[in-house]
Design a protein around this motif. Structure first.
Motif, PDB file in Angstrom:
ATOM      1  N   SER A 115    -113.143  33.846 -53.907  1.00 14.51           N
ATOM      2  CA  SER A 115    -114.811  33.380 -54.355  1.00 14.51           C
ATOM      3  C   SER A 115    -114.912  31.857 -55.797  1.00 14.51           C
ATOM      4  N   ALA A 116    -115.217  31.596 -55.592  1.00 14.26           N
ATOM      5  CA  ALA A 116    -115.629  30.406 -56.315  1.00 14.26           C
ATOM      6  C   ALA A 116    -115.847  31.924 -58.119  1.00 14.26           C
ATOM      7  N   MET A 117    -115.715  32.797 -58.242  1.00 14.23           N
ATOM      8  CA  MET A 117    -115.939  33.457 -59.251  1.00 14.23           C
ATOM      9  C   MET A 117    -114.505  33.731 -59.534  1.00 14.23           C
ATOM     10  N   ASP A 118    -113.940  33.443 -59.275  1.00 15.56           N
ATOM     11  CA  ASP A 118    -112.712  34.335 -59.042  1.00 15.56           C
ATOM     12  C   ASP A 118    -112.210  32.985 -60.268  1.00 15.56           C
ATOM     13  N   GLY A 119    -111.543  34.426 -61.262  1.00 10.46           N
ATOM     14  CA  GLY A 119    -110.446  33.716 -62.407  1.00 10.46           C
ATOM     15  C   GLY A 119    -111.331  33.641 -63.910  1.00 10.46           C
ATOM     16  N   VAL A 120    -112.717  33.441 -63.245  1.00  8.91           N
ATOM     17  CA  VAL A 120    -113.559  34.103 -64.818  1.00  8.91           C
ATOM     18  C   VAL A 120    -113.077  34.957 -65.229  1.00  8.91           C
ATOM     19  N   ALA A 121    -112.301  35.058 -66.730  1.00  7.67           N
ATOM     20  CA  ALA A 121    -112.226  36.552 -67.119  1.00  7.67           C
ATOM     21  C   ALA A 121    -112.852  37.448 -67.453  1.00  7.67           C
ATOM     22  N   SER A 122    -112.893  38.823 -67.104  1.00  2.70           N
ATOM     23  CA  SER A 122    -114.266  39.609 -67.301  1.00  2.70           C
ATOM     24  C   SER A 122    -114.386  40.019 -69.255  1.00  2.70           C
ATOM     25  N   ALA A 123    -112.842  39.757 -69.743  1.00  2.00           N
ATOM     26  CA  ALA A 123    -112.991  39.686 -70.973  1.00  2.00           C
ATOM     27  C   ALA A 123    -113.152  38.699 -72.297  1.00  2.00           C
ATOM     28  N   LEU A 124    -114.189  37.607 -71.653  1.00  2.00           N
ATOM     29  CA  LEU A 124    -114.662  36.500 -72.127  1.00  2.00           C
ATOM     30  C   LEU A 124    -115.706  37.193 -72.652  1.00  2.00           C
ATOM     31  N   PRO A 125    -115.859  36.814 -74.015  1.00  2.00           N
ATOM     32  CA  PRO A 125    -118.214  37.049 -74.162  1.00  2.00           C
ATOM     33  C   PRO A 125    -118.559  36.710 -73.416  1.00  2.00           C
ATOM     34  N   ALA A 126    -119.458  37.624 -73.581  1.00  2.00           N
ATOM     35  CA  ALA A 126    -120.630  37.847 -72.098  1.00  2.00           C
ATOM     36  C   ALA A 126    -121.695  36.476 -72.068  1.00  2.00           C
ATOM     37  N   LEU A 127    -121.944  35.904 -73.163  1.00  2.00           N
ATOM     38  CA  LEU A 127    -122.690  34.614 -73.302  1.00  2.00           C
ATOM     39  C   LEU A 127    -122.401  33.454 -72.328  1.00  2.00           C
ATOM     40  N   MET A 128    -120.754  33.292 -72.853  1.00  2.00           N
ATOM     41  CA  MET A 128    -119.476  32.633 -72.361  1.00  2.00           C
ATOM     42  C   MET A 128    -119.199  32.297 -71.022  1.00  2.00           C
ATOM     43  N   ARG A 129    -119.248  33.762 -70.701  1.00  2.00           N
ATOM     44  CA  ARG A 129    -118.844  34.275 -69.660  1.00  2.00           C
ATOM     45  C   ARG A 129    -119.844  34.651 -68.296  1.00  2.00           C
ATOM     46  N   ALA A 130    -121.283  34.184 -68.371  1.00  2.00           N
ATOM     47  CA  ALA A 130    -122.381  34.265 -67.891  1.00  2.00           C
ATOM     48  C   ALA A 130    -122.693  32.848 -67.827  1.00  2.00           C
ATOM     49  N   GLN A 131    -122.224  31.720 -68.308  1.00  2.00           N
ATOM     50  CA  GLN A 131    -122.261  30.617 -67.892  1.00  2.00           C
ATOM     51  C   GLN A 131    -121.496  29.873 -67.261  1.00  2.00           C
ATOM     52  N   LYS A 132    -120.070  30.495 -67.775  1.00  2.00           N
ATOM     53  CA  LYS A 132    -118.807  30.304 -66.461  1.00  2.00           C
ATOM     54  C   LYS A 132    -118.917  30.503 -64.993  1.00  2.00           C
ATOM     55  N   LEU A 133    -120.108  31.480 -65.431  1.00  2.00           N
ATOM     56  CA  LEU A 133    -119.960  31.704 -63.431  1.00  2.00           C
ATOM     57  C   LEU A 133    -121.401  31.264 -62.888  1.00  2.00           C
ATOM     58  N   GLN A 134    -122.192  30.789 -64.279  1.00  2.00           N
ATOM     59  CA  GLN A 134    -123.136  29.860 -63.245  1.00  2.00           C
ATOM     60  C   GLN A 134    -122.521  28.279 -63.428  1.00  2.00           C
ATOM     61  N   LYS A 135    -121.412  27.926 -63.827  1.00  2.00           N
ATOM     62  CA  LYS A 135    -121.604  26.284 -63.500  1.00  2.00           C
ATOM     63  C   LYS A 135    -120.299  26.533 -62.394  1.00  2.00           C
ATOM     64  N   ARG A 136    -119.891  27.569 -62.033  1.00  2.00           N
ATOM     65  CA  ARG A 136    -119.012  28.170 -60.858  1.00  2.00           C
ATOM     66  C   ARG A 136    -120.185  27.979 -59.668  1.00  2.00           C
ATOM     67  N   ALA A 137    -121.481  28.750 -59.539  1.00  2.00           N
ATOM     68  CA  ALA A 137    -121.792  28.818 -58.587  1.00  2.00           C
ATOM     69  C   ALA A 137    -122.705  27.885 -58.689  1.00  2.00           C
ATOM     70  N   ALA A 138    -123.413  26.626 -59.981  1.00  2.00           N
ATOM     71  CA  ALA A 138    -123.896  25.459 -59.547  1.00  2.00           C
ATOM     72  C   ALA A 138    -122.530  24.286 -58.602  1.00  2.00           C
ATOM     73  N   ARG A 139    -121.368  24.837 -58.773  1.00  2.00           N
ATOM     74  CA  ARG A 139    -120.523  23.356 -57.704  1.00  2.00           C
ATOM     75  C   ARG A 139    -120.389  23.965 -56.048  1.00  2.00           C
ATOM     76  N   THR A 140    -121.213  25.178 -56.666  1.00  2.00           N
ATOM     77  CA  THR A 140    -121.476  25.284 -54.639  1.00  2.00           C
ATOM     78  C   THR A 140    -122.411  24.928 -54.454  1.00  2.00           C
ATOM     79  N   GLY A 141    -124.292  24.243 -55.383  1.00  2.00           N
ATOM     80  CA  GLY A 141    -124.399  24.005 -54.678  1.00  2.00           C
ATOM     81  C   GLY A 141    -125.928  25.299 -55.127  1.00  2.00           C
ATOM     82  N   PHE A 142    -125.429  26.247 -55.224  1.00  2.00           N
ATOM     83  CA  PHE A 142    -126.736  27.487 -55.944  1.00  2.00           C
ATOM     84  C   PHE A 142    -127.210  27.287 -57.322  1.00  2.00           C
ATOM     85  N   ASP A 143    -127.907  26.320 -57.588  1.00  2.00           N
ATOM     86  CA  ASP A 143    -128.836  26.145 -58.712  1.00  2.00           C
ATOM     87  C   ASP A 143    -130.047  25.581 -58.306  1.00  2.00           C
ATOM     88  N   TRP A 144    -130.642  26.400 -59.767  1.00  2.00           N
ATOM     89  CA  TRP A 144    -131.693  25.344 -59.550  1.00  2.00           C
ATOM     90  C   TRP A 144    -131.740  23.900 -59.456  1.00  2.00           C
TER      91      TRP A 144
END
Length: 264
Positions: free
Chosen positions: A139-168
């Motif tokens: 999964s593109a979501m793999d490797g995004v550490a769950s212990a990251l600060p919530a804002l930082m993790r949200a941004q990393k998850l969004q960037k991962r999704a965007a690289r698959t074309g799932f983005d505004w």
């Protein structure tokens, strides 16, 4: 001559500073003669200290305190040595394996430096994705550490999704989503719904700043610091009378504080 209780006495004469620290940790974890507190620690109990030390490094950098940065980097290095020692005791890996692994990774992720210096551009994220795939990640979501600060993790998850074309397609889609999430939060009727919708609102706000090329974590840290400076200025201005002032009086103090700290 070093005493028998001097940790440096057990270190080889030609030992590096890292060797000395490793030896100190080994003695602290000695089951018979070590420190009781250090002996009873586990990966789980030490992890919060590791996170705390990383934040203290960031704080020293933010304050431009180089002396503190040296101390905090030492504290963070101790955490690496501590975890590595516990892993070695369990037969998993040692500090040398940790250093070899990161060295190999840096060489692998910089082929334009270590492999083919004629390459002018390289795809860091593609190399990381290949590493995840080689490690069994699917999964593109793999490797995004769950212990990251919530804002930082949200941004990393969004960037991962965007690289698959799932983005505004542009920032306005993300902006309009914020209005939608605000309405849903206002309509929430239970605490569970409010928590859920509040999370969606914050996630949407991160999406907007990501599209603007801004780090959500850095932006909120800066906003926190700015609010604290201005609030402290209000308290200083009003003195002991601050708590008893009306909201209108406090708003006036706030505007003065904003004017006096603007740009800070």
């Amino acid at each position: 001559m070093a005493s028998e209780t001097d940790p440096s006495a057990t270190s080889p004469a030609a030992a590096t500073p890292l060797d000395r620290l490793v030896t100190i940790m080994e003695r602290l974890r000695d089951p018979q003669a070590g420190c009781p507190w250090d002996i009873e620690q586990t990966f789980a109990t030490i992890a919060p200290y590791t996170i705390e030390e990383a934040y203290e490094v960031a704080d020293a950098i933010e304050r431009d305190d180089i002396a503190a940065l040296k101390d905090e980097l030492g504290d963070l290095l101790l955490q690496v040595v501590f975890h590595s020692r516990m892993a070695e005791e369990a037969g998993h890996f040692a500090i040398g394996d940790v250093i070899d692994a990161i060295s190999d990774k840096m060489v692998r992720r910089h082929p334009h430096i270590f492999a083919d210096q004629s390459v002018e551009q390289w795809d860091w994220e593609a190399i990381k994705a290949e590493e995840r795939s080689d490690g069994g990640s699917s999964s593109a979501m793999d490797g995004v550490a769950s212990a990251l600060p919530a804002l930082m993790r949200a941004q990393k998850l969004q960037k991962r999704a965007a690289r698959t074309g799932f983005d505004w397609p542009d920032v306005m889609g993300a902006v309009e989503k914020i209005g939608e999430e605000i309405e849903e939060l206002l309509d929430a009727e239970s605490e569970v719904e409010r928590i859920d919708e509040a999370g969606d609102l914050l996630f949407a706000a991160v999406n907007v700043v990501r599209h603007m090329g801004v780090s959500a974590e850095d932006a909120l840290r800066a906003a926190n610091a700015k609010f604290e400076r201005r609030f402290r200025a209000m308290e200083t201005d009003a003195g002991d009378a601050f708590a008893g002032l009306s909201l209108e009086q406090k708003e006036e103090l706030w505007q003065r504080a904003k004017a006096s700290t603007r740009g800070l």
